[in-house]
Design a protein around this motif. Structure first.
Motif, PDB file in Angstrom:
ATOM      1  N   UNK A 274       0.825  -1.219   0.000  1.00 59.00           N
ATOM      2  CA  UNK A 274       0.000   0.000   0.000  1.00 59.00           C
ATOM      3  C   UNK A 274       0.855   1.263   0.000  1.00 59.00           C
ATOM      4  N   UNK A 275       1.943   1.243   0.761  1.00 65.30           N
ATOM      5  CA  UNK A 275       2.800   2.433   0.841  1.00 65.30           C
ATOM      6  C   UNK A 275       3.673   2.604  -0.387  1.00 65.30           C
ATOM      7  N   UNK A 276       3.990   1.498  -1.041  1.00 66.53           N
ATOM      8  CA  UNK A 276       4.931   1.539  -2.160  1.00 66.53           C
ATOM      9  C   UNK A 276       4.254   1.834  -3.495  1.00 66.53           C
ATOM     10  N   UNK A 277       3.042   1.264  -3.714  1.00 64.49           N
ATOM     11  CA  UNK A 277       2.403   1.320  -5.038  1.00 64.49           C
ATOM     12  C   UNK A 277       1.570   2.597  -5.179  1.00 64.49           C
ATOM     13  N   UNK A 278       1.697   3.273  -6.334  1.00 56.86           N
ATOM     14  CA  UNK A 278       0.908   4.501  -6.523  1.00 56.86           C
ATOM     15  C   UNK A 278      -0.328   4.262  -7.401  1.00 56.86           C
ATOM     16  N   UNK A 279      -0.662   2.999  -7.624  1.00 54.77           N
ATOM     17  CA  UNK A 279      -1.896   2.671  -8.351  1.00 54.77           C
ATOM     18  C   UNK A 279      -2.968   2.157  -7.396  1.00 54.77           C
ATOM     19  N   UNK A 280      -3.937   1.460  -7.960  1.00 57.04           N
ATOM     20  CA  UNK A 280      -5.066   0.941  -7.183  1.00 57.04           C
ATOM     21  C   UNK A 280      -4.688  -0.402  -6.545  1.00 57.04           C
ATOM     22  N   UNK A 281      -4.963  -0.546  -5.253  1.00 54.69           N
ATOM     23  CA  UNK A 281      -4.824  -1.854  -4.602  1.00 54.69           C
ATOM     24  C   UNK A 281      -6.223  -2.331  -4.230  1.00 54.69           C
ATOM     25  N   UNK A 282      -6.610  -3.493  -4.747  1.00 57.99           N
ATOM     26  CA  UNK A 282      -7.879  -4.093  -4.331  1.00 57.99           C
ATOM     27  C   UNK A 282      -7.570  -5.165  -3.301  1.00 57.99           C
TER      28      UNK A 282
END
Ligand SMILES: *Cc1c(COP(=O)(O)O)cnc(C)c1O
Length: 345
Positions: A165-173
Motif C-alpha cells: 500500500x505504501x509503495x504502489x501509486x496505483x489501485x490496490x484491491x
C-alpha cells in the motif's frame, strides 16, 4: 506519483453517465409519471433506487463507513469487473495479482483483454513483496490481494499488505470476502489513510446469502462516484435491497453461524489430521480448509461417487494434491470424514 485521474481510462473520466428518471427527480411526490412504469403491480412496478440509499445507510452503520464510500454490486463479481473497466486500457495496461488466488480476477481480466500478471505466494502462502514489486511497471494500474486468501485459506501478513500500500501509486484491491472468519479487524478502518485502496466484502459467505448476489466495495468518495457512473443504473433489484436490509437486523444469527463454523473448522482440522491419507492441513482464517492428500484426483472422484463434493485444487499453482473443503454443518462434516475413512486412496 500518479493521481486518480492519471489512473482512470480517459473515456471513463470524460463519461457523461446515463441520467435515469430516479436520479433526476429525488424529492417526495405522489404521482410518478416519469419513468414509463406500469401504474399497477406495486411495489415491483417501480424501478428500484439506483443508489440503494436505505440499504447503504444500514450497511454504513454496521461497517462504520460513510454511505458515499460504498458501492453495492451483483456479487463481488460486479465491482471486480467495474474496477478493470474503469482503470485498465485493454491491450495496454496490466494488473498484478498474488497466485494462487480467487479465479474471477483473471477471468475478468481476460474478458476485458487486460494483461494479468500472477506472482506466486511464498512457501507460507504469504505475499512475496519483492516479486510483486518486480512485476509492476508503469502500465500496472491494479494490484489484487485477497486476505484471507482463496484457496489457501490464510490471512496475508499485515506488514506486507502495508508495504504494498505504501509503495504502489496505483489501485490496490483487497478482497476481504472471508473477513468474518478471520480473527482480526478489517482494513476498512484504514480506508481514509489509503485513497487508492478498494476493499471488497460480500453477503455470500458469513451472511449466508450467496443466492441473493450482493457484494460491497468500499473506497474513497471519488472512486465510488466512478463506480456509480459506470455501473448499470439499476444494478441491485428491489427484492435484493429489501431482503438484505431485513437480514441485516439478524446480525446475532450471523455471528452464531460464524461461531459454529469456526468451532467446526478446528474440529475438522483435528479429525482430518488423524487420517493417514491426509498429509497436510494448512492454517485457515476462512470457512474452508485447504488440505494436501496423497492423491487428490482419486480422493475427489471417490468422494463424488459417494455424493460428497469438495473442490479439487490439484491443478492450481502451489496446490498440488490439494482439496479445498468448505466447512459445513456438523452432520455434513461428519459425513465427509466417514467417507474419507472408507476411501484409503
Ligand atoms: C466467494 C468469494 C467472493 C464472493 O463473490 P460473490 O460474487 O460476492 O458471491 C469474493 N471473493 C473471494 C475471494 C471469494 O472466495
Amino acid at each position: 506519483m500518479r493521481t486518480l485521474q492519471d489512473l482512470v481510462r480517459k473515456n471513463i473520466w470524460a463519461l457523461k453517465p446515463y441520467a435515469c428518471a430516479r436520479d433526476e427527480f429525488k424529492g417526495e411526490a405522489s404521482v410518478f409519471l416519469d419513468a414509463n412504469e406500469n401504474p399497477f403491480g406495486y411495489p415491483y412496478n417501480r424501478y428500484p433506487d439506483p443508489r440503494q440509499t436505505i440499504l447503504k445507510s444500514k450497511i454504513s452503520r454496521i461497517k462504520g463507513v460513510p454511505a458515499e464510500q460504498i458501492l453495492l454490486g451483483n456479487g463481488s463479481d460486479e465491482p471486480i469487473d467495474l474496477t478493470i473497466r474503469i482503470f485498465c486500457e485493454p491491450g495496454i495496461d496490466n494488473m498484478v495479482a498474488i497466485e494462487p488466488t480467487y479465479g474471477m480476477y483473471r477471468v475478468a481480466a481476460d474478458i476485458n483483454n487486460v494483461e494479468y500478471r500472477p506472482v506466486n505466494l511464498d512457501s507460507k502462502f504469504d505475499i512475496d513483496t519483492d516479486a510483486i514489486k518486480a512485476a509492476v511497471d508503469s502500465n500496472t494500474k491494479v494490484i489484487w490481494l485477497c486476505s484471507p486468501n482463496n484457496p489457501t485459506g490464510n490471512d496475508l501478513s499485515r506488514d506486507r499488505i502495508l508495504d504494498i500500500l505504501n509503495w504502489f501509486d496505483g489501485i490496490v484491491v483487497l478482497d476481504e470476502a472471508y473477513i468474518d472468519f478471520a480473527g482480526r479487524e478489517s482494513w476498512l478502518k484504514e480506508l481514509d489513510k489509503f485513497p487508492k485502496l478498494i476493499i471488497l466484502q460480500t453477503f455470500s459467505k458469513a451472511w449466508g446469502m450467496a443466492s441473493v448476489r450482493c457484494g460491497m466495495a468500499f473506497a474513497s468518495k471519488e472512486i465510488i462516484s466512478l463506480y456509480n457512473n459506470v455501473k448499470y443504473p439499476y444494478n441491485i433489484n428491489l427484492l435484493t435491497q429489501t431482503f438484505v436490509s431485513e437480514r441485516l437486523k439478524c446480525i446475532d444469527e450471523k455471528e452464531e453461524w460464524v461461531a459454529s463454523i469456526l468451532a467446526e473448522r478446528s474440529r475438522m482440522a483435528t479429525e482430518l489430521g488423524k487420517l493417514s491419507t491426509v498429509y497436510e492441513i494448512y492454517p485457515s482464517d476462512a470457512n474452508f480448509l485447504l488440505v494436501r492428500v496423497k492423491d487428490a484426483n482419486a480422493t475427489y472422484r471417490s468422494l463424488i461417487e459417494r455424493g460428497v463434493v469438495v473442490r479439487n485444487r490439484n491443478s492450481v499453482t502451489l496446490c498440488g494434491n490439494c482439496l479445498r473443503i468448505t466447512i459445513g454443518t456438523k452432520e455434513e462434516n461428519e459425513t465427509l470424514i466417514k467417507e474419507l475413512m472408507v476411501n484409503k486412496e
